[in-house]
Design a protein around this motif. Sequence first.
Motif, PDB file in Angstrom:
ATOM      1  N   PRO A 116       0.829  -1.211   0.000  1.00 17.16           N
ATOM      2  CA  PRO A 116       0.000   0.000   0.000  1.00 17.16           C
ATOM      3  C   PRO A 116       0.864   1.261   0.000  1.00 17.16           C
ATOM      4  O   PRO A 116       2.029   1.222   0.406  1.00 17.16           O
ATOM      5  N   VAL A 117       0.273   2.353  -0.445  1.00 15.29           N
ATOM      6  CA  VAL A 117       0.965   3.645  -0.504  1.00 15.29           C
ATOM      7  C   VAL A 117       0.459   4.536   0.623  1.00 15.29           C
ATOM      8  O   VAL A 117      -0.759   4.697   0.797  1.00 15.29           O
ATOM      9  N   ILE A 118       1.377   5.106   1.379  1.00 10.11           N
ATOM     10  CA  ILE A 118       1.015   6.111   2.386  1.00 10.11           C
ATOM     11  C   ILE A 118       1.395   7.474   1.812  1.00 10.11           C
ATOM     12  O   ILE A 118       2.571   7.748   1.558  1.00 10.11           O
ATOM     13  N   GLY A 119       0.389   8.313   1.584  1.00  6.72           N
ATOM     14  CA  GLY A 119       0.632   9.664   1.087  1.00  6.72           C
ATOM     15  C   GLY A 119       0.947  10.602   2.237  1.00  6.72           C
ATOM     16  O   GLY A 119       0.333  10.506   3.311  1.00  6.72           O
ATOM     17  N   ILE A 120       1.887  11.500   2.019  1.00  5.28           N
ATOM     18  CA  ILE A 120       2.303  12.439   3.076  1.00  5.28           C
ATOM     19  C   ILE A 120       2.295  13.851   2.504  1.00  5.28           C
ATOM     20  O   ILE A 120       3.023  14.153   1.554  1.00  5.28           O
ATOM     21  N   LEU A 143      -1.349  12.385   6.830  1.00 10.13           N
ATOM     22  CA  LEU A 143      -1.062  11.049   6.318  1.00 10.13           C
ATOM     23  C   LEU A 143      -2.316  10.485   5.674  1.00 10.13           C
ATOM     24  O   LEU A 143      -3.415  10.605   6.219  1.00 10.13           O
ATOM     25  N   SER A 144      -2.132   9.892   4.538  1.00  9.16           N
ATOM     26  CA  SER A 144      -3.229   9.263   3.821  1.00  9.16           C
ATOM     27  C   SER A 144      -2.885   7.784   3.672  1.00  9.16           C
ATOM     28  O   SER A 144      -2.068   7.406   2.827  1.00  9.16           O
ATOM     29  N   PHE A 145      -3.453   6.969   4.564  1.00 12.82           N
ATOM     30  CA  PHE A 145      -3.166   5.539   4.536  1.00 12.82           C
ATOM     31  C   PHE A 145      -3.960   4.883   3.416  1.00 12.82           C
ATOM     32  O   PHE A 145      -5.140   5.164   3.240  1.00 12.82           O
ATOM     33  N   ALA A 146      -3.307   3.997   2.676  1.00 12.01           N
ATOM     34  CA  ALA A 146      -3.907   3.369   1.500  1.00 12.01           C
ATOM     35  C   ALA A 146      -4.424   4.457   0.569  1.00 12.01           C
ATOM     36  O   ALA A 146      -5.585   4.468   0.171  1.00 12.01           O
ATOM     37  N   GLY A 148      -5.744   6.740  -2.152  1.00 16.97           N
ATOM     38  CA  GLY A 148      -6.452   6.478  -3.396  1.00 16.97           C
ATOM     39  C   GLY A 148      -7.413   5.311  -3.339  1.00 16.97           C
ATOM     40  O   GLY A 148      -8.170   5.086  -4.282  1.00 16.97           O
ATOM     41  N   SER A 149      -7.434   4.565  -2.246  1.00 12.06           N
ATOM     42  CA  SER A 149      -8.336   3.412  -2.164  1.00 12.06           C
ATOM     43  C   SER A 149      -9.660   3.812  -1.521  1.00 12.06           C
ATOM     44  O   SER A 149      -9.794   4.888  -0.947  1.00 12.06           O
ATOM     45  N   ALA A 150     -10.633   2.915  -1.603  1.00 12.81           N
ATOM     46  CA  ALA A 150     -11.953   3.177  -1.006  1.00 12.81           C
ATOM     47  C   ALA A 150     -11.870   3.208   0.508  1.00 12.81           C
ATOM     48  O   ALA A 150     -12.721   3.794   1.177  1.00 12.81           O
ATOM     49  N   GLU A 151     -10.840   2.574   1.074  1.00 15.55           N
ATOM     50  CA  GLU A 151     -10.684   2.516   2.532  1.00 15.55           C
ATOM     51  C   GLU A 151      -9.646   3.515   3.033  1.00 15.55           C
ATOM     52  O   GLU A 151      -9.042   3.317   4.078  1.00 15.55           O
ATOM     53  N   GLU A 152      -9.455   4.577   2.300  1.00 11.70           N
ATOM     54  CA  GLU A 152      -8.454   5.574   2.665  1.00 11.70           C
ATOM     55  C   GLU A 152      -8.762   6.186   4.035  1.00 11.70           C
ATOM     56  O   GLU A 152      -9.891   6.563   4.320  1.00 11.70           O
ATOM     57  N   GLN A 153      -7.739   6.268   4.882  1.00 10.12           N
ATOM     58  CA  GLN A 153      -7.863   6.872   6.208  1.00 10.12           C
ATOM     59  C   GLN A 153      -6.916   8.059   6.288  1.00 10.12           C
ATOM     60  O   GLN A 153      -5.781   7.986   5.823  1.00 10.12           O
ATOM     61  N   LEU A 154      -7.388   9.145   6.886  1.00 17.00           N
ATOM     62  CA  LEU A 154      -6.589  10.360   6.995  1.00 17.00           C
ATOM     63  C   LEU A 154      -6.225  10.622   8.449  1.00 17.00           C
ATOM     64  O   LEU A 154      -7.018  10.370   9.359  1.00 17.00           O
TER      65      LEU A 154
END
Length: 197
Positions: A116-120, A143-146, A148-154
Motif C-alpha cells: 500500500p501507498v502512504i501519502g504524506i 497522512l493518507s493511509f492506503a 487512493g483506495s476506497a478505505e483511505e484513512q486520513l
Amino acid sequence: MKLTAAVNTACALLLLSGCASSTPPHYYTLVTAADSAPPAVAAAPFVIRIHPVTVPEQLNQPQLVTRKGDGEMVMSDDALWASPLPEEMRSALTGQLERLLNTTEISGLTPPQDKPVIGISVAVQRFDAWPENRASIAVTWRLSFAAGSAEEQLLTCRTQHQQAARGGDAGLVSAQQSLMREVAQDMAESIRMRQCR
C-alpha cells in the motif's frame, strides 16, 4: 586623450579590485550524509509518497532568511540554499523517512502491486532562525493511509521543535538539519503507530 585613458584605466582597476575582494556565495542544504545511511529496521510493508512541501512565502527565497528582533527579517547575500527551500525540506524528509522506516519514496513512479501507498502532505508554518541564538520549526502533516483506495484513512498531526544555533551560517544550517531530523522522527512514529504523538 591621456586623461581619458588614465580615468578608464583607474575605473577598470577599481572594478577588478571590487570583484576580487567580493566573497563567492556559500550554498547550503538540509540533506545530511546520515540521510543515506543504511536503515536500522526491517523493511516496511508499505511505500510512501511525499507531496511537495509548502512553506510560508516570506521563507520561500533562494537566500537563507533569518530574524532580527521580532519584526525584521534578513536575507543573506552570500548564504544560499542549494535548491528551492521546499525541495530542500522534501529531500531531507525523504532521506530520513526512507531510512527510519526502511521503505521507498515513489513520487513519479507506478506504485507496487504488493504494497500500500502512504501519502504524506507537509505544510511548514514556521522555520525561524536567529543567528548565534536558535532555530525553530513548526510543521503540520497529513497522512493518507492506503492513498487512493476506497478505505483511505486520513490523519493530521503537528509538531514543533527548537535547537540552539551557534557558529555563523554553517552552525545555523546544522541546527536546521537537526530540526528536520526531529520532524522526520515524529512523522515516522505517526506512520508506524497510525496516531499522532
